[in-house]
Write an enzyme that holds these catalytic residues in place. Structure first.
Site, PDB file in Angstrom:
ATOM      1  N   LYS A 187      44.079 -29.742 -63.591  1.00  0.00           N
ATOM      2  CA  LYS A 187      43.053 -30.227 -63.768  1.00  0.00           C
ATOM      3  C   LYS A 187      42.766 -30.936 -62.707  1.00  0.00           C
ATOM      4  O   LYS A 187      42.868 -32.319 -62.493  1.00  0.00           O
ATOM      5  CB  LYS A 187      43.240 -30.995 -65.125  1.00  0.00           C
ATOM      6  CG  LYS A 187      41.811 -31.548 -65.613  1.00  0.00           C
ATOM      7  CD  LYS A 187      41.213 -30.238 -66.088  1.00  0.00           C
ATOM      8  CE  LYS A 187      39.722 -30.581 -66.727  1.00  0.00           C
ATOM      9  NZ  LYS A 187      38.890 -29.479 -67.163  1.00  0.00           N
ATOM     10  N   SER A 383      36.427 -25.251 -69.578  1.00  0.00           N
ATOM     11  CA  SER A 383      36.794 -26.407 -70.362  1.00  0.00           C
ATOM     12  C   SER A 383      36.176 -26.673 -71.794  1.00  0.00           C
ATOM     13  O   SER A 383      36.178 -25.898 -72.449  1.00  0.00           O
ATOM     14  CB  SER A 383      36.444 -27.678 -69.336  1.00  0.00           C
ATOM     15  OG  SER A 383      37.441 -28.780 -69.620  1.00  0.00           O
TER      16      SER A 383
END
Length: 584
Positions: A187, A383
């Site tokens: 991330k 996401s």
């Protein structure tokens, strides 16, 4: 005194009356003009100008103050529908792509390219001319039967690269810091605030993603131009397309010529005298003609296409913002319409608010209990964009789609060190221990950090659970391919995040199959609302704030400004892709 008041009131009243009449006449003219039938003359050539084509869906707008409904037809899939109709339109002889500028993403470009490839099967021509071909415009234009370039033009063909900017040292020097809490080793949205260079994990995922997209692009170019992929890679490595002469020598283009020669060649092709102009029609006008004159209302069964495009944020939403308000109304209306037999959710989003993503996920879950839901992924479904896709019956992606990025993060600005350096100090009074756990002007409280981390972990676990249930995997299996990592559509199939490679049309065919229907028509959602101020801007009588700022600082700087604004508006935990990949 009363006389002067009456005169003034009369003048003001007359002024307001004439202003209202003026705006009313303009509005009526606009409506009348918008309903004029577009005539396609014999022996016409479609001009494929994509300057105003930005979104998959141009949006439906309800001007409630005027009881007027606007439905522009310049969305990508309006254009693709028009190209499909043009195949059998006897008045259309071919397509001209002239100095094309486009803001479409790479997956959108592939969808349009496929439509042009299909158009060519009719035996009609696609010709292309440009002074400058960017890599993305060359990818699109390489589908043409014949490519022209200006004698002093340029062709960019060098492969893809990605660049990150890091702020760790800047934070330490200035005292302006971002407190970062994340889950997922990939991330990397927050990595610039933690490091001075890319982590090995981020380098791996970025490199693999760029190579996957590049391979998809050169494979298509190879088929159209009949140049081996290996040769195309050598051309890119050695910049052997950088001049018109090199581009011609290496078969990237077909002819070096000025624009007048290009037009004369088209005239010869469609048998128009050299001293005459050939008939043209802009794709936007043709798209409008097709949409307004060729809608088959006799078919009762429908498939709803719900477009989810843009950042995921709270609120109503807009044509480039996915809000739970518009999505809730769209999905509810589609599932309650007895004539709608299935729903295709077209997703083009890098993510955003985790809470809004969960709310939209719930709406899809409710809808799926009543009728099938199929997802068609565009440029991004990453996401939060993947969150709202994961529970569909079937998921389609383009090979160049960017998806995955299953991870969450939170960022909190902290200026305590910076303010201390310049002599600004903050003190607090509170009634309870955690009444003021966070302040940007105080060092981050350990308890608050612990609670926030706990919240991040809960959202991440919920995200994993949603994906696991939707994809029929275990949470452990999802976690192994999650951690915030992004995948191309091609890679996502191998790991189970996507079912099939294909575009919107493939998704519609799958939806019809699941609904057990053969004949159907489509209906687009959502519907948005606009105000009187927007009407004035449309007439040119008042410029929108957006247009004024663009004029002052330019398109590129406005894009950066919007990203900063979106960053400042982010609330709560974010399920957002770590970067936006823009290919020129």
């Amino acid at each position: 005194m009363n006389f002067l008041k009456n005169v003034l009131a009369t003048i003001v009243g007359l002024f307001l009356f004439f202003m209202i009449c003026f705006f009313a006449l303009l509005f009526i003219s606009a409506i009348a003009g918008s309903s004029d039938e577009v005539k396609v003359k014999e022996n016409s050539v479609i001009e494929l100008d994509l300057a105003k084509v930005q979104f998959d869906y141009a949006g439906k707008t309800n001007y409630k103050e005027f009881n007027y409904f606007a439905n522009p037809h310049n969305g990508l899939f309006d254009i693709i529908k028009a190209l499909k109709y043009a195949k059998t339109d006897n008045n259309v002889k071919g397509i001209s792509i002239l100095n094309n500028n486009t803001s479409l993403g790479i997956a959108q470009t592939k969808a349009l390219r496929n439509a042009l490839e299909d158009f060519k099967k009719s035996g009609k021509f696609v010709y292309s001319y440009s002074n400058i071909y960017t890599q993305k415009s060359y990818y699109l234009n390489s589908v043409a039967n014949k490519l022209y370039i200006n004698p002093v033009g340029q062709l960019d063909f060098k492969g893809f690269s990605a660049e990150y900017m890091f702020f760790k040292d800047f934070q330490e020097k200035t005292g302006l810091k971002m407190e970062v809490i994340r889950h997922g080793k990939y991330k990397s949205a927050v990595e610039p605030f933690l490091e001075n260079k890319m982590s090995d994990a981020n380098k791996i995922q970025t490199s693999e993603l760029l190579h996957a997209i590049w391979n998809a692009v050169v494979t298509d170019i190879s088929k159209s131009r009949k140049i081996p992929v290996e040769t195309l890679n050598n051309i890119a490595n050695n910049l052997n397309g950088r001049t018109p002469q090199l581009a011609l020598q290496n078969h990237l283009i077909d002819k070096i010529a000025y624009e007048d020669v290009y037009h004369n060649d088209i005239k010869k092709l469609i048998k128009v005298a050299e001293d005459k102009d050939y008939e043209t029609i802009k794709i936007e006008e043709y798209s409008k003609s097709v949409a307004t004159q060729n809608t088959d209302l006799s078919t009762k069964d429908k498939i709803a296409i719900v477009y989810a495009q843009g950042e995921i944020m709270g609120g109503e939403g807009d044509v480039n913002v996915i809000g739970e308000g518009a999505m809730h109304k769209a999905l509810k209306e589609a599932r309650e319409d007895k004539n709608v037999k299935a729903i295709v959710l077209r997703v083009d989003s890098p993510g955003g608010s985790a809470l809004t993503s969960e709310l939209i996920w719930r709406e899809i879950e409710l809808t799926k209990k009543i009728k099938p839901v199929v997802v068609s992924m565009g440029n991004y479904a990453a996401s939060g964009g993947y969150y709202i896709s994961c529970n569909a019956n079937t998921i389609f992606a383009e090979s160049t789609t960017i998806t995955g990025s299953i991870g969450v993060f939170g960022m909190l600005p902290n200026f305590s060190e910076a303010t201390s350096r310049i002599g600004i100090h903050v003190d607090q009074v509170k009634t309870h221990n955690n009444a003021s756990s966070y302040s940007p002007f105080k060092p981050l409280d350990d308890n608050f950090k612990q609670f926030t981390t706990e919240g991040i972990e809960n959202v991440y676990q919920t995200f994993l659970t949603r994906v696991a249930a939707g994809r029929k995997m275990t949470v452990e299996q999802v976690d192994a391919i999650a951690q915030g990592r992004v995948w191309s559509g091609e890679e996502a199939i191998k790991i189970g995040l996507v079912d099939k490679i294909g575009g919107l049309q493939d998704a519609l065919q799958e939806a019809a199959k699941l609904a057990k229907i053969k004949a159907y028509r489509t209906v687009d959602y959502p519907e948005y609302e606009k105000s009187f101020e927007d009407v004035l801007a449309a007439f040119g009588l008042a410029q929108s704030k957006e247009n004024l700022i663009k004029q002052e600082i330019g398109e590129d700087n406005y894009f950066i400004l919007q990203k900063i604004k979106q960053l400042s508006m982010q609330k709560g935990v974010q399920a957002r892709m770590e970067y936006q990949l823009i290919i020129n």
